[in-house]
Scaffold this motif. Structure first.
Motif, mmCIF file in Angstrom:
data_model
loop_
_atom_site.group_PDB
_atom_site.id
_atom_site.type_symbol
_atom_site.label_atom_id
_atom_site.label_comp_id
_atom_site.label_asym_id
_atom_site.label_seq_id
_atom_site.Cartn_x
_atom_site.Cartn_y
_atom_site.Cartn_z
ATOM 1 N N ARG A 63 47.364 46.593 46.515
ATOM 2 C CA ARG A 63 46.190 45.739 46.674
ATOM 3 C C ARG A 63 44.935 46.587 46.482
ATOM 4 O O ARG A 63 44.765 47.616 47.129
ATOM 5 C CB ARG A 63 46.189 45.119 48.071
ATOM 6 C CG ARG A 63 45.021 44.165 48.297
ATOM 7 C CD ARG A 63 45.097 43.518 49.655
ATOM 8 N NE ARG A 63 45.146 44.520 50.709
ATOM 9 C CZ ARG A 63 45.564 44.276 51.949
ATOM 10 N NH1 ARG A 63 45.984 43.076 52.278
ATOM 11 N NH2 ARG A 63 45.568 45.236 52.844
ATOM 12 N N SER A 64 44.060 46.173 45.559
ATOM 13 C CA SER A 64 42.808 46.904 45.330
ATOM 14 C C SER A 64 41.628 45.996 45.595
ATOM 15 O O SER A 64 41.544 44.902 45.041
ATOM 16 C CB SER A 64 42.698 47.362 43.871
ATOM 17 O OG SER A 64 43.520 48.448 43.626
ATOM 18 N N TYR A 65 40.724 46.461 46.431
ATOM 19 C CA TYR A 65 39.473 45.744 46.629
ATOM 20 C C TYR A 65 38.464 46.316 45.652
ATOM 21 O O TYR A 65 38.259 47.527 45.611
ATOM 22 C CB TYR A 65 38.965 45.941 48.057
ATOM 23 C CG TYR A 65 39.845 45.296 49.097
ATOM 24 C CD1 TYR A 65 39.798 43.921 49.300
ATOM 25 C CD2 TYR A 65 40.723 46.062 49.866
ATOM 26 C CE1 TYR A 65 40.610 43.319 50.250
ATOM 27 C CE2 TYR A 65 41.536 45.464 50.820
ATOM 28 C CZ TYR A 65 41.474 44.093 51.010
ATOM 29 O OH TYR A 65 42.273 43.498 51.942
ATOM 30 N N PHE B 21 37.099 45.741 35.563
ATOM 31 C CA PHE B 21 37.367 45.771 37.008
ATOM 32 C C PHE B 21 37.203 47.202 37.482
ATOM 33 O O PHE B 21 37.692 48.134 36.850
ATOM 34 C CB PHE B 21 38.785 45.301 37.322
ATOM 35 C CG PHE B 21 39.160 45.492 38.772
ATOM 36 C CD1 PHE B 21 38.713 44.601 39.735
ATOM 37 C CD2 PHE B 21 39.926 46.585 39.183
ATOM 38 C CE1 PHE B 21 39.029 44.779 41.081
ATOM 39 C CE2 PHE B 21 40.243 46.773 40.532
ATOM 40 C CZ PHE B 21 39.790 45.858 41.478
ATOM 41 N N THR B 22 36.496 47.360 38.604
ATOM 42 C CA THR B 22 36.344 48.697 39.160
ATOM 43 C C THR B 22 36.479 48.682 40.670
ATOM 44 O O THR B 22 36.067 47.728 41.333
ATOM 45 C CB THR B 22 34.984 49.320 38.787
ATOM 46 O OG1 THR B 22 34.893 50.607 39.408
ATOM 47 C CG2 THR B 22 33.819 48.468 39.272
ATOM 48 N N THR B 23 37.097 49.721 41.198
ATOM 49 C CA THR B 23 37.152 49.899 42.647
ATOM 50 C C THR B 23 35.974 50.747 43.117
ATOM 51 O O THR B 23 35.827 50.998 44.302
ATOM 52 C CB THR B 23 38.453 50.620 43.054
ATOM 53 O OG1 THR B 23 38.592 51.777 42.228
ATOM 54 C CG2 THR B 23 39.650 49.713 42.855
ATOM 55 N N VAL C 228 43.977 53.052 29.141
ATOM 56 C CA VAL C 228 43.618 51.752 29.719
ATOM 57 C C VAL C 228 44.732 50.758 29.388
ATOM 58 O O VAL C 228 45.151 50.634 28.235
ATOM 59 C CB VAL C 228 42.258 51.266 29.189
ATOM 60 C CG1 VAL C 228 41.931 49.890 29.751
ATOM 61 C CG2 VAL C 228 41.181 52.264 29.585
ATOM 62 N N LEU C 229 45.218 50.089 30.429
ATOM 63 C CA LEU C 229 46.355 49.182 30.272
ATOM 64 C C LEU C 229 45.858 47.749 30.135
ATOM 65 O O LEU C 229 45.011 47.303 30.905
ATOM 66 C CB LEU C 229 47.258 49.266 31.507
ATOM 67 C CG LEU C 229 47.733 50.665 31.894
ATOM 68 C CD1 LEU C 229 48.428 50.622 33.237
ATOM 69 C CD2 LEU C 229 48.659 51.195 30.810
ATOM 70 N N MET C 230 46.408 47.035 29.182
ATOM 71 C CA MET C 230 45.990 45.641 28.991
ATOM 72 C C MET C 230 46.440 44.776 30.165
ATOM 73 O O MET C 230 45.795 43.796 30.502
ATOM 74 C CB MET C 230 46.570 45.110 27.680
ATOM 75 C CG MET C 230 45.920 43.809 27.226
ATOM 76 S SD MET C 230 44.132 43.988 27.035
ATOM 77 C CE MET C 230 43.584 42.323 27.349
ATOM 78 N N GLY C 231 47.540 45.159 30.787
ATOM 79 C CA GLY C 231 48.117 44.299 31.822
ATOM 80 C C GLY C 231 47.486 44.430 33.194
ATOM 81 O O GLY C 231 47.951 43.811 34.150
ATOM 82 N N TYR C 232 46.457 45.212 33.332
ATOM 83 C CA TYR C 232 45.868 45.390 34.667
ATOM 84 C C TYR C 232 44.393 45.041 34.625
ATOM 85 O O TYR C 232 43.674 45.450 33.706
ATOM 86 C CB TYR C 232 46.046 46.839 35.132
ATOM 87 C CG TYR C 232 45.636 47.059 36.566
ATOM 88 C CD1 TYR C 232 46.365 46.474 37.607
ATOM 89 C CD2 TYR C 232 44.514 47.805 36.893
ATOM 90 C CE1 TYR C 232 45.983 46.642 38.917
ATOM 91 C CE2 TYR C 232 44.133 47.995 38.219
ATOM 92 C CZ TYR C 232 44.875 47.408 39.223
ATOM 93 O OH TYR C 232 44.500 47.573 40.533
ATOM 94 N N GLY C 233 43.939 44.318 35.626
ATOM 95 C CA GLY C 233 42.519 43.966 35.700
ATOM 96 C C GLY C 233 42.088 43.229 34.449
ATOM 97 O O GLY C 233 42.681 42.222 34.062
HETATM 98 C C1 ANZ Z 1 35.101 53.126 37.489
HETATM 99 C C2 ANZ Z 1 35.565 54.149 38.421
HETATM 100 C C3 ANZ Z 1 34.876 55.224 38.932
HETATM 101 C C4 ANZ Z 1 36.858 53.940 38.810
HETATM 102 C C5 ANZ Z 1 35.494 56.051 39.825
HETATM 103 C C6 ANZ Z 1 37.531 54.723 39.667
HETATM 104 C C7 ANZ Z 1 36.850 55.808 40.162
HETATM 105 P P1 ANZ Z 1 43.236 50.835 41.218
HETATM 106 O O1 ANZ Z 1 42.753 51.583 42.421
HETATM 107 O O2 ANZ Z 1 44.595 51.206 40.766
HETATM 108 O O3 ANZ Z 1 43.019 49.334 41.333
HETATM 109 N N1 ANZ Z 1 40.929 50.651 35.860
HETATM 110 C C8 ANZ Z 1 40.621 49.349 35.973
HETATM 111 N N2 ANZ Z 1 41.326 48.606 35.118
HETATM 112 C C9 ANZ Z 1 42.105 49.467 34.438
HETATM 113 C C10 ANZ Z 1 43.047 49.301 33.401
HETATM 114 N N3 ANZ Z 1 43.339 48.108 32.880
HETATM 115 N N4 ANZ Z 1 43.681 50.398 32.928
HETATM 116 C C11 ANZ Z 1 43.390 51.622 33.428
HETATM 117 N N5 ANZ Z 1 42.504 51.833 34.394
HETATM 118 C C12 ANZ Z 1 41.866 50.763 34.911
HETATM 119 O O4 ANZ Z 1 42.310 51.317 39.985
HETATM 120 C C13 ANZ Z 1 41.129 50.709 39.681
HETATM 121 C C14 ANZ Z 1 40.353 51.689 38.866
HETATM 122 O O5 ANZ Z 1 41.122 52.036 37.716
HETATM 123 C C15 ANZ Z 1 39.066 51.089 38.390
HETATM 124 O O6 ANZ Z 1 37.954 51.681 39.024
HETATM 125 C C16 ANZ Z 1 38.957 51.578 36.953
HETATM 126 O O7 ANZ Z 1 38.274 52.816 37.049
HETATM 127 C C17 ANZ Z 1 40.377 51.817 36.546
HETATM 128 F F1 ANZ Z 1 34.842 57.060 40.329
HETATM 129 O O8 ANZ Z 1 36.104 52.102 37.559
HETATM 130 B B1 ANZ Z 1 37.356 52.663 38.115
#
Ligand code: ANZ
Ligand code: ZN
Length: 641
Positions: free
Chosen positions: A226-228, A248-250, A328-333
């Motif tokens: 689960r990711s917020y 999508f970003t966490t 970057v995965l197409m299947g996530y977010g």
């Molecule tokens: C910018 C960022 C800055 C991120 C930072 C993280 C740290 P979890 O925790 O697994 O949910 N992300 C989002 N969609 C993605 C995808 N389809 N394929 C690969 N990476 C993806 O991971 C969420 C984080 O993974 C997101 O937050 C995004 O990178 C990346 F200091 O955004 B983050």
């Protein structure tokens, strides 16, 4: 009394006595305490190995202990009998998987019996038996009625030479294991079980499993994932029309540090850009062929190419270039990410590789930030404060995310989002040796469930797979049947179920293995949950998660009154042994079985060297390692028996 323990005589006599007396038969006595001790059932691969012996010995010791304490004890045994190795053996030896499997079961059962385990053999089951898998089919149909099973297209590995679908483990470096042909991704219709509907409960209930190792619970929680976070958009204009790139970003708190965006190879923007750019088109194809296993994504080289398309940062208005990246995965977010190389390790390496700007927007106690090397604190959410972030400067993680999400929302460009990593469970396998999916395809009526009264749909047992597709497609006697609805000629589904389906509820069936009129009966209430489950850590995620899911589905269908199947879980360790080898200057390393090696010791018993018995020449010691075929350091339990 005899002075010497004559294993042969004593054990034979004891085992004969147990058999005559049915000593280990489990009985249900209302009011008497029960103890259900279960070791993960084996795949009938041919013969027992030391890992089995260790696993079943632990269970046996517990079983005997609780019996002596006055419990009604159940220690059953069965066979996880469907799956790919039987098809491979069929190809190699031209024997039907059914025969190979049953021969192996017979041999391994003999071994288990001779080890003298206190098993109630009267409850033995094999998942390849129609008496068992009919209930897979029956529950599949109940789940279909509930919308818990549904059909959608999924991606598979297609071997163009053998004209067959391959499992992930049969694809090596993008090529088919038998043919060496480049594997294509194909979209085909598949059946899914909606495990994501239970994601919340599967996660929350981990806290109510005090008898499980923390490590396993953490692995399950990560898998459910689960990711917020925040879902938001970068607006852009392409060929005169306005559009939005969603990400999508966490870590919305790092939004002022965005210096690029990255989309997956399958993302529509990548497809669009590749139309006019042959180099990019080649790169996109290469990415699509590559691995999409997340474990690989973390460690693989971060490859990428620019699309030439620019989007607008929603808060700064800055122009941001969009790249295609293999991480970057197409299947996530959204299949797209904002690139924050200052604070995301993957983005950092990506930026360094491609000469992209790296900006610091998080500070931890004034520590010096350098773009030369990644440092763990760059990603610290706990102690970080926003810097170089305009009006957000000084905010900690939670406040920054709240403020930024609110600003994006006010612009209609984003909102907070809870994302789950867990995906629905694709259970279709395009292969023969498994539970037939009980559906019929009719030209007039569509996909029609096989009526309960016609279950089980029996798998023909005389097929010998040859590697070129699912044998069932060539079996007219299996394939053709009247439509259950309109009676016109129709065809059976030839996909079979993932073998994880078989193992998702076998522990329930042991309570009532002889019940031929129902999947479960009242005895389940007596024996379940399993008091002690014992098995390998390799099943910490999928098998245990699927079992927990099936238990909840069966509960919600009114079949069991049970939230969780396994009260206590023990993940046994690996069996170890010494390793010995020789490595010629040129050539491959050769491992020697410890039984073929003679150890040399000095006068005080310290080891001075080791020699191969066969030629008397020295071998090197590799220390202690996991007992495995690849290290040739196995001990065959048969020699001990
Ligand atoms: C910018 C960022 C800055 C991120 C930072 C993280 C740290 P979890 O925790 O697994 O949910 N992300 C989002 N969609 C993605 C995808 N389809 N394929 C690969 N990476 C993806 O991971 C969420 C984080 O993974 C997101 O937050 C995004 O990178 C990346 F200091 O955004 B983050
Ligand atoms: Zn019909």
């Amino acid at each position: 009394m005899q002075n010497k323990y004559n294993a042969h005589a004593i054990e034979r006599e004891a085992q004969q006595y147990w058999e005559d007396q049915r000593s280990f038969r489990a009985v249900e006595t209302p009011g008497k305490p029960k103890y259900y001790c279960l070791s993960m059932f084996p795949y009938p691969s041919g013969k027992l190995h030391m890992g089995h012996v260790r696993n079943y010995t632990i269970g046996d010791a517990l079983t005997r202990y609780h019996r002596m304490r006055g419990c009604n004890v159940l220690q059953p045994m069965g066979w996880d009998a469907f799956g790919l190795p039987a098809e491979n053996a069929a190809m190699a030896n031209h024997v039907p998987p059914a025969q190979w499997t049953r021969d192996n079961i017979a041999y391994m059962k003999k071994q288990l019996v001779s080890l003298g385990f206190a098993i109630d053999w009267e409850r033995e089951l094999a998942t390849c038996s129609p008496d068992y898998y009919r209930w897979n089919q029956w529950l599949f149909l109940r789940m279909l009625e509930q919308g818990l099973v549904y059909k959608k297209t999924g991606t598979v590995n297609w071997d163009p030479v053998d004209q067959t679908v391959l499992a992930n483990e049969q694809v090596i470096d993008g090529r088919g294991w038998r043919t060496g042909a480049l594997i294509e991704k194909r979209e085909i219709p598949m059946y899914y079980m909606a495990i994501t509907r239970y994601a919340d409960e599967l996660l929350a209930a981990l806290d109510r499993l005090p008898g499980w190792p923390e490590r396993v619970k953490t692995m399950q929680a990560n898998w459910i994932g689960r990711s917020y976070g925040v879902r938001f958009a970068f607006p852009y204009t392409l060929a005169g029309s306005d559009a939005k790139l969603w990400v999508f970003t966490t870590r919305a708190d790092t939004i002022m540090g965005v210096t690029f965006c990255v989309v997956a190879a399958e993302h529509p923007l990548a497809t669009h850009a590749a139309k006019h750019n042959a180099g990019l088109a080649r790169f996109v194809d290469e990415c699509k062929r590559g691995s999409v296993m997340e474990a690989d994504v973390a460690t693989m080289e971060k490859k990428g190419m620019p699309t030439g398309i620019f989007v607008t940062h929603p808060l700064t208005g800055e122009k941001i270039e969009v790249w295609v990246g293999n991480y970057v995965l197409m299947g996530y977010g959204e299949g797209a990410v904002m690139g924050v190389p200052g604070h995301d390790e993957r983005d950092f390496h990506f930026a360094r590789q491609h000469g992209l700007r790296i900006a610091q927007v998080i500070d931890v106690a004034g520590r010096p930030f350098s773009t030369d090397a990644w440092q763990e604190w760059y990603a610290d959410k706990e102690n970080g404060r926003c810097v170089h972030s305009g009006k957000y400067d000084g905010l900690a993680y939670a406040q920054a995310v709240d403020a930024i999400a609110a600003d994006l929302e006010a612009m209609g460009l984003g909102e907070k989002q809870v994302l789950w990593r867990l995906r629905d469970w694709g259970i279709s396998r395009q292969r023969y040796w498994g539970t037939p999916i009980p559906l019929v395809h009719c030209g007039a009526c569509g996909d029609v469930p096989v009526p309960d009264a016609e279950l089980p749909v029996v798998l023909p047992e005389d097929c010998v797979p040859d590697g070129s597709g699912n044998s069932l497609n060539r079996r007219a006697d299996f394939l053709n049947c009247p439509c259950p609805q309109c009676g016109k000629p129709a065809q059976r589904e030839t996909d079979t179920m993932d073998t994880f389906v078989d193992s998702s509820w076998y522990y329930t069936r042991f309570a009532c293995a002889d019940q031929n009129n129902a999947m479960v009966d009242a005895r389940v209430k007596y024996w379940l949950p399993v008091d002690q489950y014992i098995g390998g850590i390799e099943h910490a995620i999928l098998h245990l998660l699927y079992s927990r899911f099936w238990t909840k589905v069966m509960r919600d269908l009114g079949l069991v009154q049970l939230d969780e199947p396994f009260t206590n879980l023990l993940t046994q360790g690996m069996v170890l042994n010494e390793t010995f080898f020789r490595k010629p200057d040129a050539g491959r390393i050769t491992y020697y079985n410890p039984a073929e090696v003679e150890i040399e010791v000095d006068a005080r018993g310290s080891r001075t060297g080791a020699r191969l018995k066969a030629d008397g020449l020295p071998v090197e010691s590799g220390g202690i390692g996991t007992m495995s075929k690849s290290k040739n350091n196995g001990v065959d339990p048969q020699s001990l028996i």
